[in-house]
Design an enzyme around this catalytic site. Structure first.
Site, PDB file in Angstrom:
ATOM      1  N   GLY A 292      14.032 -37.562  -3.377  1.00 13.24           N
ATOM      2  CA  GLY A 292      13.529 -38.586  -4.261  1.00 13.24           C
ATOM      3  C   GLY A 292      12.362 -39.377  -3.663  1.00 13.24           C
TER       4      GLY A 292
ATOM      5  N   GLU B 281       0.831  -1.209   0.000  1.00 12.95           N
ATOM      6  CA  GLU B 281       0.000   0.000   0.000  1.00 12.95           C
ATOM      7  C   GLU B 281       0.863   1.256   0.000  1.00 12.95           C
ATOM      8  OE1 GLU B 281      -0.192  -2.660   1.897  1.00 12.95           O
ATOM      9  OE2 GLU B 281      -2.167  -2.982   2.763  1.00 12.95           O
TER      10      GLU B 281
ATOM     11  N   LEU C 260       9.566 -38.366  -0.768  1.00 17.05           N
ATOM     12  CA  LEU C 260       8.209 -38.110  -1.268  1.00 17.05           C
ATOM     13  C   LEU C 260       7.217 -39.085  -0.630  1.00 17.05           C
ATOM     14  CD1 LEU C 260       8.611 -37.533  -5.120  1.00 17.05           C
ATOM     15  CD2 LEU C 260       7.698 -35.916  -3.462  1.00 17.05           C
TER      16      LEU C 260
ATOM     17  N   GLU D 260      11.250 -31.898  -4.029  1.00 18.05           N
ATOM     18  CA  GLU D 260      11.652 -32.446  -5.331  1.00 18.05           C
ATOM     19  C   GLU D 260      12.124 -33.890  -5.286  1.00 18.05           C
ATOM     20  OE1 GLU D 260      13.379 -30.521  -8.524  1.00 18.05           O
ATOM     21  OE2 GLU D 260      12.695 -28.499  -8.027  1.00 18.05           O
TER      22      GLU D 260
ATOM     23  N   ARG E 278      17.742 -21.523 -12.489  1.00 16.43           N
ATOM     24  CA  ARG E 278      18.545 -21.167 -13.662  1.00 16.43           C
ATOM     25  C   ARG E 278      17.641 -20.750 -14.823  1.00 16.43           C
ATOM     26  NH1 ARG E 278      20.413 -25.639 -11.198  1.00 16.43           N
ATOM     27  NH2 ARG E 278      19.601 -27.156 -12.668  1.00 16.43           N
TER      28      ARG E 278
END
Ligand code: AOF
Ligand code: ZN
Length: 343
Positions: free
Chosen positions: A277, A46, A281, A275, A201
């Site tokens: 492995g 603002e 996950l 990400e 990148r």
């Protein structure tokens, strides 16, 4: 509000522990000011928008993606700044869940006679602020699981560390996510196999996410490429992390994944791109700690290889179903996204 959300997006990945916020000021049919919150400690959206508008803020309408603050934090209250500038109407996308604000910003504006509308493009704003809101409301970051798999559901060939599954457009999109999320997390297996740089990148003006490595035994190489400034080692309470500590790495000790996530929120991390492995996950999925999924499917076949998840297996009627699913083609690849939790 669409413009205000676009302004806010310029701060994505840069504002933690603060939210990304955008503001535009409109006088009649003319846009007279715009601004976004660039990082914690700097002025709020603002303030920049009001600076741009100057005297033209008087009688104008301000569109803000988050309820203007009412408290003195690192900066003074935006509600007061809007009142002092003579703004006549304020349109807010979403209320601020910060207990120091939580409706008081809107109240203060209304008490000053300003007309306030709340809830315009709220869903988009809430998604954009997911990291901030998750850290404030749940005390843990918003976790986005990302992987790329072949048409036969493999994320890597057997006995082969490198080799890209998806094409350049999918890669470019991943780099944008790295730019927008606070941290990027991998397990010790991935660190040892790939020695990933975990950097952003090819994104103009891009910045790198904070690397977070889940390594229960603190057995990873303290010289790996991921250990740049700001990197965090998440390890067990009794692990010997002396070598990592000596290398200047932040060591976060936790006895469970939920504990680890609260620790990361305590370090000011609001969003995490998970990400891999497969071991990491799988642990996150099994414990219900993944909030959002972003998966690339590529038109190639490996025959056999590593699966993105290793278990435990669920019966079909207990399969985890995503909500708010999107499907997009990126060159030859298909990107599927969806939510496992609401924010
Ligand atoms: C706004 N506009 O652009 C942002 C807001 O320490 P401070 O002063 O930066 O205050 C941080 C808190 O202010 C943050 O937790 C959130 O509640 C709100 N962020 N509010 O009116 C902004 N970034
Ligand atoms: Zn503010």
């Amino acid at each position: 509000m669409t413009l205000a959300l676009a302004e806010a997006a310029r701060g994505l990945g840069r504002t933690a522990p603060n939210p990304p916020v955008g503001c535009v000021i409109v006088q009649g049919d003319e846009l007279v000011g715009r601004g976004f919150h660039p990082r914690a400690g700097e002025p709020h959206a603002e303030v920049f928008a009001l600076q741009g508008a100057g005297e033209r803020a008087r009688g104008a309408t301000a569109y803000v993606t988050l309820e203007p603050c009412s408290h003195h934090g690192r900066t003074p209250p935006c509600a007061d700044a809007l009142i002092a500038a003579g703004v006549r109407r304020v349109v807010v996308a979403a209320l601020d869940p910060n207990p120091l604000v939580a409706g008081r910003g809107v109240q203060r504006l209304r008490d000053a006679g300003i007309e306030v509308t709340v809830g315009v493009l709220e869903a988009g704003a809430v998604r954009q602020q997911a990291g901030f809101r998750s850290a404030v409301v749940r005390g843990r970051p918003w976790v986005v699981a990302k992987y790329a798999m072949t048409l036969d559901g493999k994320v890597a060939a057997l006995n082969e560390a490198n080799g890209a599954v998806s094409g350049p457009q999918a890669r470019e999109r991943t780099m944008r996510w790295r730019d927008e999320l606070d941290a990027i997390a991998v397990g010790s297996g991935t660190l040892g196999l790939d020695d990933p740089a975990l950097t952003t990148r090819g994104v103009p003006g891009g910045r790198d996410p904070r690397p977070v490595v889940f390594d229960r035994r603190a057995a990873s190489d303290p010289q790996a490429r991921a250990w740049r400034d700001g990197a965090v080692l998440v390890t067990a309470p009794d692990a010997d992390a002396a070598a990592h500590e000596a290398a200047g790495i932040t060591v976060q000790r936790a006895s469970s994944l939920p504990d680890a996530l609260s620790g990361l929120a305590g370090l000011g991390i609001g969003s995490v791109l998970l990400e891999g492995g497969p071991t990491l996950l799988s642990a996150f999925f099994a414990q219900g700690l993944v909030d959002e999924v972003r998966v690339f499917v590529s038109p190639n076949l490996l025959g056999a290889g590593l699966s993105p998840l290793t278990g435990p297996a669920r019966p079909m009627h207990e399969a985890q179903a995503l909500r708010d699913v999107t499907v997009e083609t990126l060159g030859p690849d298909v990107l599927i996204t969806g939510l496992l939790h609401d924010i």
